[in-house]
Write an enzyme that holds these catalytic residues in place. Structure first.
Site, PDB file in Angstrom:
ATOM      1  CD1 TRP A 197      -1.807  -2.330   1.953  1.00  0.00           C
ATOM      2  CD2 TRP A 197      -2.776  -1.593   0.083  1.00  0.00           C
ATOM      3  NE1 TRP A 197      -2.681  -3.297   1.523  1.00  0.00           N
ATOM      4  CE2 TRP A 197      -3.290  -2.873   0.389  1.00  0.00           C
ATOM      5  CE3 TRP A 197      -3.239  -0.935  -1.051  1.00  0.00           C
ATOM      6  CZ2 TRP A 197      -4.246  -3.496  -0.405  1.00  0.00           C
ATOM      7  CZ3 TRP A 197      -4.198  -1.554  -1.844  1.00  0.00           C
ATOM      8  CH2 TRP A 197      -4.684  -2.828  -1.520  1.00  0.00           C
TER       9      TRP A 197
ATOM     10  CG  ASP B  74      -3.070   4.125   4.549  1.00  0.00           C
ATOM     11  OD1 ASP B  74      -4.053   3.882   5.279  1.00  0.00           O
ATOM     12  OD2 ASP B  74      -2.843   3.502   3.496  1.00  0.00           O
TER      13      ASP B  74
ATOM     14  CE  LYS C  41      -7.990  -3.221   5.842  1.00  0.00           C
ATOM     15  NZ  LYS C  41      -7.771  -4.439   5.057  1.00  0.00           N
TER      16      LYS C  41
END
Length: 356
Positions: A99, A166, A190
């Site tokens: 990511w 992030d 999440k």
């Protein structure tokens, strides 16, 4: 049979969050209409949006000069929105996994990117330490938890320039000093809710400093001004996020989540280290509290598929590791009860008795 949900995302949610959201889909607060058919610009939804923003700020401890946005597009859109809004010339990125690499790729479209540190040399098995941060950067970007590789940074770094994080997969899992960040963002799926909404926590003073024109929809100032309702927001997902935030407050807040997460991770890592059939893949200092990655020990490698099948027969769901790394991944997000971790440990010990 009871199911134990270790999915990396979308992932487990607290039972009361699912129940309350399901009830709202049928009939929102007794108004005779479903949550998913009401206008977002009504007295029915506007208080939900306001409450979600308030609860988010309260739980994470954000000062008044930070704004909470709920947007579409996932964290992947933020990979482009961040440099679009914040990069004038050059930004620094810390490369800790897939990511982070995707974020770097997007940022290069807007200016110069300096990779300040990387753990690619060991297949991202650790979080880089002693990072030198130049003071001439527009911002520094980090990915605090790496779901695929099971690594996490466990402290808030000191940064001489704007720090952007992030936190898709570890938001609200541990206390953070919000004042060290100019911006925190992530997908909600999440620890905060279902897929479909992205959270952005941003300090207003970092905006409006780039010379480029920014399309209206991609300008954070647009969404701040309009209270995340410049366009139709994802009402279902935002409702579920607010229910999750309320559940966390009832549980004792982020401090309590952190206490429980540490306990869950310690139990499972202890078993991985003890059990001769398994071995961890992340450097111990960088081990994630959210995504616990492990593999079969070399001498038992051929047993991997057999263990996954056995674990599934015992009610374990979502244990298969990411396709890039294989092995196993137990995601132990906030809503996962410690009983599920204990059930997985029992499963690992039973498999050991049968095979070791």
């Amino acid at each position: 049979m009871k199911k134990h949900n270790f999915s990396a995302g979308p992932c487990i949610l607290a039972p009361q969050v699912i129940e309350n959201t399901a009830n709202a889909v049928r009939d929102l607060n007794g108004i005779g209409l479903s949550l998913i058919e009401i206008s977002h610009r009504t007295k029915y939804f506007e208080p939900i949006m306001e409450e979600a923003q308030k609860n988010f700020k309260e739980l994470i401890g954000a000062p008044d000069n930070y704004h909470v946005l709920f947007l579409g597009g996932g964290a992947s859109l933020q990979f482009a929105m961040v440099p679009f809004n914040l990069m004038e010339k050059k930004a620094g990125y810390i490369e800790t996994g897939v990511w982070a690499k995707k974020a770097i790729k997007e940022a290069k479209l807007f200016g110069e990117v300096e990779v300040l540190a990387s753990s690619a040399d060991s297949n991202f098995s650790y979080f880089p330490k002693n990072i030198n941060i130049p003071s001439d950067l527009d911002y520094v970007h980090i990915t605090t938890n790496n779901t695929i590789y099971g690594t996490e940074i466990h402290h808030d770094i000191d940064c001489p320039v704007t720090l952007v994080a992030d936190m898709s997969s570890d938001i609200m899992s541990r206390p953070v000093d919000v004042t060290k960040y100019g911006m925190i963002y992530g997908g909600a799926q999440k620890n905060l809710g279902p897929a479909g909404v992205t959270f952005v926590l941003i300090r207003e003073d970092i905006l409006g400093k780039v010379s480029r024109q920014i399309p209206t929809m991609l300008d954070y100032r647009t969404h701040i001004k309009e209270g995340s309702m410049f366009n139709t927001p994802p009402v279902f997902a935002i409702y579920a996020v607010n229910e999750t935030l309320k559940w966390m407050k009832q549980m004792g807040g982020v401090e309590k989540m952190y206490e429980l997460n540490k306990a869950k991770a310690q139990l499972l890592y202890d078993e991985i280290d003890r059990n001769p059939m398994f071995m961890g893949t992340a450097e111990k200092e960088s081990r994630s509290l959210m995504n616990i990655c492990f593999v079969m020990a070399p001498e038992y490698k051929e047993k991997e598929a057999e263990f996954l099948e056995f674990a599934k027969s015992q009610g374990m769901e979502g244990l298969k590791g990411h396709r890039l790394v294989g092995g196993f991944r137990a995601s132990t997000y906030n809503a996962l009860p410690i009983e599920s971790v204990k059930a997985l440990i029992d499963c690992m010990r039973e498999f050991e008795k049968k095979n070791a």
